[in-house]
Scaffold this active site. Structure first.
Site, PDB file in Angstrom:
ATOM      1  N   ASP A  94       4.511  -5.364  12.539  1.00 61.76           N
ATOM      2  CA  ASP A  94       5.086  -5.444  11.194  1.00 61.76           C
ATOM      3  C   ASP A  94       6.323  -4.572  11.076  1.00 61.76           C
ATOM      4  OD1 ASP A  94       3.727  -3.035  11.450  1.00 61.76           O
ATOM      5  OD2 ASP A  94       3.180  -2.953   9.323  1.00 61.76           O
ATOM      6  N   GLU A  95       6.967  -4.271  12.196  1.00 62.30           N
ATOM      7  CA  GLU A  95       8.142  -3.393  12.186  1.00 62.30           C
ATOM      8  C   GLU A  95       9.418  -4.239  12.300  1.00 62.30           C
ATOM      9  OE1 GLU A  95       9.804   0.655  14.412  1.00 62.30           O
ATOM     10  OE2 GLU A  95       8.296  -0.608  15.383  1.00 62.30           O
TER      11      GLU A  95
END
Length: 481
Positions: free
Chosen positions: A387-388
């Site tokens: 989720d980066e």
């Protein structure tokens, strides 16, 4: 080897007999066309003769109408006429139907007598018809005193007009089952109501066309023989000359649609068709080679795209982002400053664990779409993994203000709920910001500075952004948003 054969084809063509060349074949074809055109000219001449006859019949019928109208007016003095601009009588106007008992008593002439006077001058029969309530024409009298049947005009669509419209008519009509070439004068009241018609004939259709039929039979017989011979010659010529053409056209069509897997036919022929087939075959091989090269290139581009883009969100991946960041750092001394942002989604793991990985993938896709909608055309967003995400933001003027504005928008837009598989999902985002070249002159330094700012934002409670400053690495108070 094939190309050399095609190049040498003109030399071999020069030694061909003329009747084997395409030019010779076309000349023969054109000769046959001239013969056919001559026959068509004969048919056209016959058509013109018939049209001239029809015009003559029409003029005679119009003259008969003038004679009949003059005869009727001499007897029935109360009858008036209407004419067209050329002086042709087109209507008889009477307050009463002509030939009724009152008109016989007042004039002393029966309808037969009046029609007989007109017939003596036209030398053909003249009829008087009345219009019934059913809109049919029934006979009242005729000059020959014989039995007359019903008057039937041709279809109105064929005439372009109709006698029921009170118009003067010249042409063919059927009387008692026999076709006559007639002129028809409508008899109308002053108010425009149709009483009937006076019809004069110039002859039966069968009589008028008797000579024409004989001429037609002779022409058709001669034409049939000539056409049969011409068709035979043309079929032989077309079979020999044009049979290869559709197949060669299909071969070219296949090449145009990038289907170059079929060999070209007729390359064995020694005339121009063979030369054309050899040229098409050479083209086919070139296209086949080009298509192979294009497939290799397209496959390489697909692999390159896959290597530089995230398969899930379709965003650039870490490799692409690192290349873009290195390029931006290289151009920074000569170009505009830029900002680097690193952010990840708060509470994403909880969504993944609760709703499943499919819901997590959907969340990542929708979140990436929201982020892309905030960026300018020159900005770049990439998924680094999980989720980066990371952003390279171009900042020609006041880089800090632009970075804070975008970071604030990211926080707000990702705070809005997501609808995932019927569930309302709430997440947030933490953002770390580094300004180039202020916070680093290398890609490694800028990423490290943005990463430090990200962890600072998380430490302050998530759902916010932080701008890097050197104090962060030494435990000093950060600049926060």
């Amino acid at each position: 080897m094939q190309e050399a054969s095609a190049d040498n084809a003109p030399d071999s063509k020069a030694s061909l007999p003329w009747h084997r060349t395409v030019v010779g074949k076309v000349a023969i074809f054109m000769l046959m066309g001239v013969i056919f055109a001559y026959l068509m000219g004969a048919m056209l001449g016959f058509t013109m003769v018939e049209r001239s006859a029809r015009d003559q019949w029409g003029r005679e019928a119009q003259m008969n109408a003038q004679i009949v109208s003059a005869t009727i007016r001499r007897i029935y003095t109360s009858v008036a006429v209407r004419t067209d601009p050329g002086g042709q009588v087109t209507q008889l106007v009477s307050t009463r139907p002509i030939g009724d008992e009152e008109s016989v008593l007042s004039t002393g002439f029966s309808p037969i007598d009046v029609l007989a006077l007109a017939s003596a001058q036209t030398r053909h029969n003249v009829w008087l018809f009345s219009l019934t309530n059913s809109r049919r024409f029934t006979p009242v009298a005729n000059a020959y005193s014989d039995t007359a049947g019903e008057l039937v005009f041709p279809n109105a669509a064929e005439l372009g007009n109709t006698p029921f419209a009170n118009d003067f008519y010249v042409g063919f009509a059927r009387i008692g089952g026999e076709a006559h070439f007639v002129s028809s004068l409508p008899i109308i009241s002053p108010q425009g109501d149709l009483h009937g018609v006076v019809v004069s004939s110039i002859g039966l259709k069968s009589e008028l066309y008797h000579l024409h039929r004989e001429l037609i039979l002779k022409i058709v017989a001669s034409l049939g023989v000539v056409l049969l011979a011409t068709a035979l010659l043309l079929s032989m010529l077309m079979h020999r000359l044009f049979k290869p053409v559709p197949r060669l056209i299909r071969a070219l069509t296949h090449i145009a649609h990038n289907r170059a897997d079929r060999a070209t036919p007729y390359t064995w022929r020694s005339d121009e068709i063979g030369c054309m087939a050899q040229a098409i075959e050479t083209l086919r091989k070139k296209v086949e080679e080009r298509e192979h090269l294009l497939e290799v290139k397209e496959q390489a581009l697909r692999y390159q795209h896959l290597a530089h883009h995230d398969a899930l969100t379709k965003l650039p991946n870490r490799v692409h982002f690192n290349d873009a960041l290195q390029e931006a750092v290289t151009q920074a001394p000569h170009g505009a400053p830029f900002n680097v942002m690193i952010f990840d989604l708060d509470r994403f793991k909880a969504v993944n664990d609760t709703l499943g990985h499919a819901a997590g993938d959907t969340l990542l896709i929708e979140a990436s779409q929201r982020v892309q909608a905030l960026l300018e055309e020159s900005d770049l967003v990439a998924r680094l993994g999980g989720d980066e995400f990371s952003i390279i933001q171009q900042a020609r003027h006041d880089g800090l203000a632009k970075a804070q504005q975008l970071a604030h928008q990211l926080v707000e837009v990702l705070k809005e709920p997501f609808a995932i598989d019927g569930h309302e999902v709430h997440i947030g985002v933490s953002v770390g910001i580094a300004l180039a070249p202020r916070d680093g002159t290398s890609s490694h330094t800028l990423l490290r500075s943005a990463d430090v700012a990200l962890y600072t934002a998380k430490a302050m409670g998530r759902g916010r952004y932080a701008v890097f400053n050197p104090a962060m690495t030494m435990g000093g108070a950060p600049h926060e948003g």
